[in-house]
Design a protein around this motif. Structure first.
Motif, PDB file in Angstrom:
ATOM      1  N   GLY A   1       2.278   1.931  -6.780  1.00 16.04           N
ATOM      2  CA  GLY A   1       1.655   0.935  -5.708  1.00 16.04           C
ATOM      3  C   GLY A   1       0.735   1.733  -4.850  1.00 16.04           C
ATOM      4  O   GLY A   1       0.161   0.884  -3.950  1.00 16.04           O
ATOM      5  N   TYR A   2       0.503   2.708  -5.123  1.00 16.84           N
ATOM      6  CA  TYR A   2      -0.564   3.651  -4.068  1.00 16.84           C
ATOM      7  C   TYR A   2      -0.714   4.985  -5.141  1.00 16.84           C
ATOM      8  O   TYR A   2      -0.036   5.069  -5.855  1.00 16.84           O
ATOM      9  N   THR A   3      -1.851   5.598  -4.335  1.00 17.76           N
ATOM     10  CA  THR A   3      -1.889   6.865  -4.984  1.00 17.76           C
ATOM     11  C   THR A   3      -2.644   7.578  -4.066  1.00 17.76           C
ATOM     12  O   THR A   3      -3.165   7.360  -2.957  1.00 17.76           O
ATOM     13  N   GLY A   4      -2.534   9.215  -4.319  1.00 21.25           N
ATOM     14  CA  GLY A   4      -3.133  10.215  -3.368  1.00 21.25           C
ATOM     15  C   GLY A   4      -1.929  11.119  -2.801  1.00 21.25           C
ATOM     16  O   GLY A   4      -0.723  10.808  -2.919  1.00 21.25           O
ATOM     17  N   ARG A   5      -2.701  12.079  -2.103  1.00 21.34           N
ATOM     18  CA  ARG A   5      -1.718  13.112  -1.434  1.00 21.34           C
ATOM     19  C   ARG A   5      -1.710  12.678  -0.112  1.00 21.34           C
ATOM     20  O   ARG A   5      -2.429  13.286   0.759  1.00 21.34           O
ATOM     21  N   ILE A   6      -0.724  11.893   0.028  1.00 22.91           N
ATOM     22  CA  ILE A   6      -0.804  10.885   1.393  1.00 22.91           C
ATOM     23  C   ILE A   6      -0.407  12.123   2.571  1.00 22.91           C
ATOM     24  O   ILE A   6      -0.478  11.598   3.669  1.00 22.91           O
ATOM     25  N   ARG A   7       0.251  13.026   2.410  1.00 22.54           N
ATOM     26  CA  ARG A   7       0.716  14.014   3.502  1.00 22.54           C
ATOM     27  C   ARG A   7      -0.808  14.566   4.306  1.00 22.54           C
ATOM     28  O   ARG A   7      -0.578  14.871   5.275  1.00 22.54           O
ATOM     29  N   GLN A   8      -1.674  14.372   3.672  1.00 23.63           N
ATOM     30  CA  GLN A   8      -3.064  14.817   4.301  1.00 23.63           C
ATOM     31  C   GLN A   8      -3.611  13.805   5.002  1.00 23.63           C
ATOM     32  O   GLN A   8      -4.550  13.907   5.795  1.00 23.63           O
ATOM     33  N   CYS A   9      -2.853  12.393   5.187  1.00 24.10           N
ATOM     34  CA  CYS A   9      -3.357  11.448   6.017  1.00 24.10           C
ATOM     35  C   CYS A   9      -3.551  12.193   7.533  1.00 24.10           C
ATOM     36  O   CYS A   9      -2.416  12.780   7.942  1.00 24.10           O
ATOM     37  N   SER A  10      -4.353  11.849   8.628  1.00 15.50           N
ATOM     38  CA  SER A  10      -4.471  12.339   9.752  1.00 15.50           C
ATOM     39  C   SER A  10      -5.235  11.417  10.579  1.00 15.50           C
ATOM     40  O   SER A  10      -6.253  10.988  10.346  1.00 15.50           O
ATOM     41  N   LEU A  11      -4.931  11.579  11.819  1.00 16.92           N
ATOM     42  CA  LEU A  11      -5.785  10.570  12.691  1.00 16.92           C
ATOM     43  C   LEU A  11      -7.162  11.371  13.089  1.00 16.92           C
ATOM     44  O   LEU A  11      -8.103  10.739  13.077  1.00 16.92           O
TER      45      LEU A  11
ATOM     46  N   GLY B   1      -4.288   3.083  -0.675  1.00 14.47           N
ATOM     47  CA  GLY B   1      -3.106   3.532   0.019  1.00 14.47           C
ATOM     48  C   GLY B   1      -3.303   5.042   0.053  1.00 14.47           C
ATOM     49  O   GLY B   1      -2.279   5.819   0.704  1.00 14.47           O
ATOM     50  N   GLY B   2      -4.410   5.692  -0.321  1.00 11.51           N
ATOM     51  CA  GLY B   2      -4.436   7.288  -0.108  1.00 11.51           C
ATOM     52  C   GLY B   2      -5.002   7.643   1.308  1.00 11.51           C
ATOM     53  O   GLY B   2      -5.043   6.951   2.128  1.00 11.51           O
ATOM     54  N   PRO B   3      -5.030   8.964   1.255  1.00 13.79           N
ATOM     55  CA  PRO B   3      -5.582   9.574   2.557  1.00 13.79           C
ATOM     56  C   PRO B   3      -6.686   9.174   3.166  1.00 13.79           C
ATOM     57  O   PRO B   3      -6.952   8.913   4.444  1.00 13.79           O
ATOM     58  N   TYR B   4      -7.795   8.914   2.384  1.00 16.61           N
ATOM     59  CA  TYR B   4      -9.014   8.272   3.168  1.00 16.61           C
ATOM     60  C   TYR B   4      -8.651   6.921   3.591  1.00 16.61           C
ATOM     61  O   TYR B   4      -9.159   6.546   5.009  1.00 16.61           O
TER      62      TYR B   4
ATOM     63  N   HIS C   1       1.046  -1.294   0.029  1.00 16.21           N
ATOM     64  CA  HIS C   1      -0.142   0.024  -0.011  1.00 16.21           C
ATOM     65  C   HIS C   1       1.070   1.347   0.142  1.00 16.21           C
ATOM     66  O   HIS C   1       0.390   2.308   0.310  1.00 16.21           O
ATOM     67  N   GLY C   2       2.017   1.138  -0.398  1.00 11.63           N
ATOM     68  CA  GLY C   2       3.041   2.217  -0.577  1.00 11.63           C
ATOM     69  C   GLY C   2       4.032   2.214   0.657  1.00 11.63           C
ATOM     70  O   GLY C   2       4.046   1.383   1.345  1.00 11.63           O
ATOM     71  N   PRO C   3       5.152   3.018   0.633  1.00 15.96           N
ATOM     72  CA  PRO C   3       6.197   3.017   1.561  1.00 15.96           C
ATOM     73  C   PRO C   3       5.615   3.429   3.099  1.00 15.96           C
ATOM     74  O   PRO C   3       6.325   3.248   3.910  1.00 15.96           O
ATOM     75  N   HIS C   4       4.455   4.280   3.022  1.00 16.00           N
ATOM     76  CA  HIS C   4       3.998   4.574   4.237  1.00 16.00           C
ATOM     77  C   HIS C   4       2.938   3.827   4.991  1.00 16.00           C
ATOM     78  O   HIS C   4       2.589   4.116   6.130  1.00 16.00           O
ATOM     79  N   SER C   5       2.668   2.802   4.486  1.00 16.54           N
ATOM     80  CA  SER C   5       1.480   2.053   5.058  1.00 16.54           C
ATOM     81  C   SER C   5       1.910   0.389   5.073  1.00 16.54           C
ATOM     82  O   SER C   5       2.851  -0.004   4.343  1.00 16.54           O
ATOM     83  N   PRO C   6       1.239  -0.026   6.051  1.00 12.05           N
ATOM     84  CA  PRO C   6       1.493  -1.658   6.357  1.00 12.05           C
ATOM     85  C   PRO C   6       1.124  -2.437   5.374  1.00 12.05           C
ATOM     86  O   PRO C   6       0.075  -2.218   4.627  1.00 12.05           O
ATOM     87  N   LEU C   7       1.709  -3.565   5.039  1.00 12.50           N
ATOM     88  CA  LEU C   7       1.242  -4.800   4.237  1.00 12.50           C
ATOM     89  C   LEU C   7      -0.115  -5.133   4.587  1.00 12.50           C
ATOM     90  O   LEU C   7      -1.040  -5.479   3.965  1.00 12.50           O
ATOM     91  N   GLY C   8      -0.319  -5.172   5.988  1.00 11.94           N
ATOM     92  CA  GLY C   8      -1.629  -5.664   6.468  1.00 11.94           C
ATOM     93  C   GLY C   8      -2.784  -4.596   6.454  1.00 11.94           C
ATOM     94  O   GLY C   8      -3.616  -4.703   7.259  1.00 11.94           O
ATOM     95  N   THR C   9      -2.499  -3.577   5.787  1.00 14.71           N
ATOM     96  CA  THR C   9      -3.610  -2.505   5.585  1.00 14.71           C
ATOM     97  C   THR C   9      -5.035  -2.929   5.913  1.00 14.71           C
ATOM     98  O   THR C   9      -5.877  -2.717   6.579  1.00 14.71           O
TER      99      THR C   9
END
Length: 254
Positions: free
Chosen positions: A211-221, A163-166, A31-39
């Motif tokens: 391997g993913y897409t999206g503006r991932i810096r907008q991921c947030s809790l 792998g995106g922000p949503y 799911h990208g370098p920022h995300s776990p394989l078990g997403t």
């Protein structure tokens, strides 16, 4: 109740009490370098735990391996099961649940490539068990497409995408330590919709894809908590309506 903790002597009581079984469906997929394989497995587990206990679910272990699309199969860490094998496997699982005495089954899905095989399995098994009913739930569809835009959770996009922000904000709501975005991680924009109508487009290498897409810096809790709360609420409302339909609102199975 989780089926793993059911003792043999309790089986009769459990099947009498349970209104439906839940089979969460995940994957082991890049799911990208920022995300776990078990997403997808984290999400399937998390939403299964958010099912209202007053609805009396019997929750089965999450299926962690599944078919993965061509666009992720060659990325490191992805384990893809041949679709025919996955269909046979899932068929055996749900037929075992039917033999257990439960005819209402929720397939709680967190992986888009599970959608086709799940529908195939449900259609086939209802041929063998005509009194069975399957509710196929894709967690990401439990919040409307414009939900994040109405709340202003993401800027310039809805955040949807592999792998995106949503998706990854939702993971943060369950496991905040598992999503780690670094400055070197690329932000990618997927191609705009081709039509406002529903359609399916399958490509080996889509635009705006690594391997993913999206503006991932907008991921947030905070965004993830809002998404999970809305999706869980709608998921439970949907399950309740389904159960009411199945019992005719009087507690007696149709």
């Amino acid at each position: 109740m989780n089926v793993i903790g059911v003792h043999g002597r309790e089986i009769g009581q459990v099947t009498e009490r349970a209104q439906f079984a839940v089979v969460p469906l995940g994957s082991v997929e890049y799911h990208g370098p920022h995300s776990p394989l078990g997403t997808d497995t984290i999400l399937a587990d998390g939403f299964a735990e958010r099912i209202d206990a007053s609805l009396h679910p019997l929750i089965y272990p999450t299926v962690p391996y599944s078919a993965c699309p061509g666009k992720t199969q060659h990325y490191p860490g992805t384990i893809s099961i041949r679709p025919s094998i996955f269909i046979d496997y899932l068929t055996d699982v749900v037929e075992g649940i039917c033999r257990f005495g439960i005819r209402n089954i929720v397939l709680l899905n967190a992986h888009d490539a599970n959608m086709g095989p799940s529908r195939t399995v449900a259609e086939a098994v209802t041929g063998s068990y005509p009194d069975a009913s399957f509710l196929l739930i894709n967690w990401w569809q439990m919040a409307t497409v414009d939900f994040t835009q109405r709340l202003g959770l993401f800027q310039g996009m809805a955040g949807r995408g592999h792998g995106g922000p949503y998706e990854m904000s939702a993971v943060k709501a369950f496991r905040p330590e598992m999503v780690i975005v670094q400055e070197s991680d690329l932000e990618l924009d997927s191609c705009p919709p081709l039509s406002p109508l529903p359609y399916v487009l399958v490509e080996g290498t889509p635009q705006g894809w690594d391997g993913y897409t999206g503006r991932i810096r907008q991921c947030s809790l905070e965004a993830g908590q809002s998404i999970v709360e809305e999706a869980s609420r709608n998921m439970n409302l949907l399950i309740k309506e389904w159960l009411d339909m199945r019992t005719g609102n009087n507690g007696e199975a149709k």
